[in-house]
Scaffold this motif. Structure first.
Motif, PDB file in Angstrom:
ATOM      1  N   VAL A 146       1.138  -1.176   0.239  1.00 20.15           N
ATOM      2  CA  VAL A 146       0.568  -0.468  -0.048  1.00 20.15           C
ATOM      3  C   VAL A 146       0.823   0.813  -0.192  1.00 20.15           C
ATOM      4  CG1 VAL A 146      -2.155   0.976   1.182  1.00 20.15           C
ATOM      5  CG2 VAL A 146      -1.577  -1.712   1.228  1.00 20.15           C
ATOM      6  N   ASP A 147       0.610   1.894  -0.607  1.00 22.59           N
ATOM      7  CA  ASP A 147       2.148   3.121  -1.548  1.00 22.59           C
ATOM      8  C   ASP A 147       0.238   4.466  -1.075  1.00 22.59           C
ATOM      9  OD1 ASP A 147       2.971   5.085  -2.063  1.00 22.59           O
ATOM     10  OD2 ASP A 147       3.737   4.610  -3.329  1.00 22.59           O
ATOM     11  N   LEU A 148       0.431   5.257   0.174  1.00 23.42           N
ATOM     12  CA  LEU A 148      -0.356   6.258   0.088  1.00 23.42           C
ATOM     13  C   LEU A 148      -0.401   7.106   0.203  1.00 23.42           C
ATOM     14  CD1 LEU A 148      -0.438   5.492   4.489  1.00 23.42           C
ATOM     15  CD2 LEU A 148      -2.380   4.473   2.234  1.00 23.42           C
ATOM     16  N   GLY A 149       0.754   7.852  -1.078  1.00 24.58           N
ATOM     17  CA  GLY A 149       0.491   8.650  -1.371  1.00 24.58           C
ATOM     18  C   GLY A 149       1.238  10.107  -0.539  1.00 24.58           C
ATOM     19  N   ASN A 150       0.837  10.973  -0.719  1.00 27.00           N
ATOM     20  CA  ASN A 150       0.633  11.944   0.906  1.00 27.00           C
ATOM     21  C   ASN A 150      -0.708  12.479   0.596  1.00 27.00           C
ATOM     22  OD1 ASN A 150       2.029  13.785   2.125  1.00 27.00           O
ATOM     23  ND2 ASN A 150       2.819  15.548   0.805  1.00 27.00           N
ATOM     24  N   TYR A 151      -1.032  11.810   1.652  1.00 27.20           N
ATOM     25  CA  TYR A 151      -2.470  12.112   1.918  1.00 27.20           C
ATOM     26  C   TYR A 151      -2.438  12.831   3.087  1.00 27.20           C
ATOM     27  CZ  TYR A 151      -0.640   9.605   6.981  1.00 27.20           C
ATOM     28  OH  TYR A 151      -0.003   9.238   7.600  1.00 27.20           O
ATOM     29  N   GLN A 194      -5.920   8.010  -4.324  1.00 30.03           N
ATOM     30  CA  GLN A 194      -4.364   8.707  -4.455  1.00 30.03           C
ATOM     31  C   GLN A 194      -3.055   7.806  -4.256  1.00 30.03           C
ATOM     32  OE1 GLN A 194      -3.266  12.049  -1.890  1.00 30.03           O
ATOM     33  NE2 GLN A 194      -2.532  10.922  -0.094  1.00 30.03           N
ATOM     34  N   SER A 195      -4.252   6.518  -2.877  1.00 31.33           N
ATOM     35  CA  SER A 195      -2.825   5.535  -2.946  1.00 31.33           C
ATOM     36  C   SER A 195      -2.785   4.180  -3.970  1.00 31.33           C
ATOM     37  CB  SER A 195      -4.057   5.023  -1.588  1.00 31.33           C
ATOM     38  OG  SER A 195      -3.591   5.677  -0.951  1.00 31.33           O
ATOM     39  N   LYS A 196      -1.948   3.426  -3.839  1.00 25.50           N
ATOM     40  CA  LYS A 196      -1.667   2.377  -5.321  1.00 25.50           C
ATOM     41  C   LYS A 196      -1.713   1.226  -4.245  1.00 25.50           C
ATOM     42  CE  LYS A 196       0.519   4.899  -8.459  1.00 25.50           C
ATOM     43  NZ  LYS A 196       2.470   5.584  -8.794  1.00 25.50           N
ATOM     44  N   VAL A 197      -2.210   0.375  -4.258  1.00 27.59           N
ATOM     45  CA  VAL A 197      -2.815  -0.954  -3.615  1.00 27.59           C
ATOM     46  C   VAL A 197      -2.664  -2.279  -4.169  1.00 27.59           C
ATOM     47  CG1 VAL A 197      -4.006  -1.645  -2.400  1.00 27.59           C
ATOM     48  CG2 VAL A 197      -4.450   0.713  -1.967  1.00 27.59           C
TER      49      VAL A 197
END
Length: 447
Positions: free
Chosen positions: A113-118, A295-298
Motif C-alpha cells: 500500500v502506497d498512500l502517497g502524500n495523504y 491517490q493510493s496505489k494498492v
C-alpha cells in the motif's frame, strides 16, 4: 528438493517444487508410522503391522495422501524460506506430476500500500443547514400521526382510507383474498401491485369493479413478476383524514413538556440539526477516505477478495436464515445461482478490500492505538444496550479473545478515520509539530 520461482505478479509468487525420490520415500515412511499406530489391521496388534500389509489394507492412495498432507506444507515452508518470500497466507497447491512428485505453489504476498502524500489532502464539512420547511415537514408528519378518520359519503379520493373486499389472482393462483381490509389510496402505493390505487380512486361506496394489471418484472415477489393479475374489488366504506390544527394544543399533545408550538419547533430544530451534523460528518469522512483511496496505489493477492465475498455472502445468509430459510430458498427467491451472486458481489468486495488495506496502512503510519480502558468502555456501552438479564452474558462473551479483538478493530478503525479527518482539516498532532521542530533544529545545527 528443487525450487524454481517462475514469476511474481498480481501480488503472488509462483513456485514449482520438485521432490527428490528419497524425500518422498522418507515422507511415506513417516506416514506409515503415523497410520499404523491408529489403524487396526486384521491379524496384527495395532502398531505392529508391516508397511506392506498396511498398504494392502488401507490402499497405497491413502498412505500417499497421508504423506502428502505433511510433506507439501513442509516443502512449501522450506521453499518460501529458500526464496526469501514474504508470504501473507498459506499457498494454494496444484500437483502436476506424481513420480517424481512435482507441484506448483501460488504464494500470496504481503499487500503493498502506497498512500502517497495523504497529509496534503484537505477537506471541509458541508454546512448542516436546517430550513423552516424541514421543521414544517416534521410537524406535518406529526399531524398525520395524530389524525382522525371520518366516514364520508362520496367517491374515493387519493389519501382516503377505504374498507375493501379484494379478490386477486395471478398466473391462475390466488394473489389476495381478503374481506374488510383497510387500504389507504396513495398515488405512490405499490401494493398489492402498482396501479391498484389508481383503479380504486373514483369508486363509490358499494361499487364493485373488475380490472387487470400487469405486474412489473422487478416486482419483489419474483413468482408473479412480469405476469397479469386480475382483481375483483368492492368498496365497503370511505374515510377521509382530519388533521389537527398546528397550534399550542396540538404541541402539548405531541409530548409532555411542550407548552406551545414555539417550544415544539425548537425541539424539532435541535433534533434536525443534530441529525444534519451527523450526516455532514459522515459525508466528510467518506469523502476524505475516498480521496485517500483515489491517490493510493494498492496491490493485494486475489484471495482477499474471495474471503470478502465469503463474508458478504455469510451476512446475507445469516439474515435469510434468521427468517427461517436456507441458502436454496434464498437463491431461489433472488433467482440467481451462487456463482452469479458471487460475481455480483465482486466489485463491492474489491472496494472493501482496498478500503480496509488503506485504512490499515493509515493506522500504522499514524500509530493508532486503543487502550484497555477504551475497549472496556465500549463493551460496557454495548452491553448497556441489552436487557439487564443479557448484560452479564454479553460481558462474558466480550471477555473472550476473538470478540474482544473485534472491539479493538472497531475502535482502531473509528480512531483511524477520525485522525484522517483531522489531518484533512489541517489539524496536526502536538507530537507531529515537535518532531518537525526537532528535525528543523537538527538541520540548522548541521549547517
Amino acid at each position: 528438493m528443487k525450487v524454481t520461482q517462475e514469476k511474481t505478479e498480481n501480488c503472488q509468487a509462483f513456485l514449482t517444487i520438485e521432490m527428490e525420490p528419497a524425500e518422498m520415500e522418507e515422507s511415506m515412511g513417516k506416514a506409515y508410522r503415523r497410520m499404523v499406530k491408529k489403524t487396526d489391521v486384521p491379524g496384527f496388534r495395532r502398531g505392529k503391522a508391516p508397511r506392506a500389509m498396511l498398504e494392502r489394507y488401507v490402499g497405497r492412495e491413502s498412505l500417499l495422501k497421508e504423506a502428502l498432507n505433511s510433506l507439501i506444507p513442509e516443502a512449501c515452508d522450506s521453499a518460501i524460506k529458500e526464496k526469501e518470500i514474504r508470504a501473507f497466507a498459506q499457498p494454494s497447491v496444484e500437483i502436476t506430476q506424481n513420480e517424481p512428485l512435482v507441484f506448483k505453489a501460488t504464494v500470496p504476498l504481503v499487500p503493498n500500500v502506497d498512500l502517497g502524500n495523504y497529509r496534503e489532502i484537505r477537506m471541509e464539512a458541508n454546512p448542516a443547514q436546517i430550513e423552516e420547511e424541514n421543521i414544517d415537514a416534521v410537524i406535518d408528519r406529526l399531524r398525520h400521526e395524530q389524525a382522525t378518520w371520518e366516514p364520508v359519503e362520496r367517491a374515493v379520493d387519493y389519501n382516503d382510507m377505504v374498507i375493501l373486499d379484494i379478490d386477486g389472482t395471478a398466473d391462475g393462483k390466488s394473489l389476495i383474498d381478503r374481506k374488510g381490509v383497510e387500504y389507504q389510496v396513495r398515488k405512490d402505493q405499490k401494493m398489492p401491485v402498482p396501479g391498484f390505487a389508481d383503479q380504486v380512486h373514483g369508486m363509490s361506496i358499494n361499487e364493485e369493479k373488475e380490472f387487470d394489471l400487469h405486474i412489473p418484472g422487478d416486482f419483489p415477489k419474483k413468482e408473479i413478476a412480469d405476469k397479469e393479475a386480475h382483481f375483483r374489488v368492492k368498496v365497503i366504506e370511505v374515510k377521509q383524514e382530519n388533521l389537527p390544527e398546528a397550534d399550542d394544543e396540538f404541541a402539548r399533545g405531541v409530548e409532555p413538556g411542550f407548552e406551545n408550538m414555539e417550544k415544539l419547533r425548537e425541539h424539532i430544530s435541535e433534533g434536525l440539526k443534530k441529525a444534519a451534523e451527523e450526516r455532514a460528518r459522515g459525508d466528510l469522512e467518506e469523502r476524505t477516505i475516498q480521496a485517500t483511496i483515489d491517490q493510493s496505489k494498492v496491490e493485494y493477492p486475489p484471495f482477499l477478495v474471495e474471503l470478502e465475498i465469503d463474508r458478504l455472502l455469510e451476512q446475507q445468509m445469516r439474515r435469510w436464515q434468521a427468517a427461517g430459510h436456507n441458502i436454496d430458498d434464498y437463491l431461489a427467491n433472488i433467482n440467481k445461482t451462487e456463482e452469479k451472486l458471487r460475481e455480483e458481489l465482486r466489485t463491492q468486495a474489491e472496494k472493501q478490500v482496498v478500503r480496509s488495506l488503506v485504512l490499515g496502512k493509515i493506522s500504522q503510519e499514524e500509530k493508532i492505538e486503543v487502550s484497555d480502558a477504551e475497549v472496556n468502555a465500549e463493551i460496557e456501552k454495548t452491553a448497556g444496550q441489552a436487557s439487564p438479564e443479557k448484560q452479564a452474558e454479553l460481558k462474558k462473551y466480550f471477555s473472550r479473545p476473538e470478540p474482544r479483538n473485534s472491539i479493538i478493530n472497531l475502535l482502531t478503525g473509528r480512531k483511524t478515520v477520525q485522525r484522517l479527518v483531522e489531518i484533512a482539516g489541517g489539524e496536526e498532532k502536538e507530537e507531529d509539530n515537535q518532531a518537525d521542530n526537532t528535525e528543523r533544529e537538527e538541520k540548522e545545527g548541521q549547517q
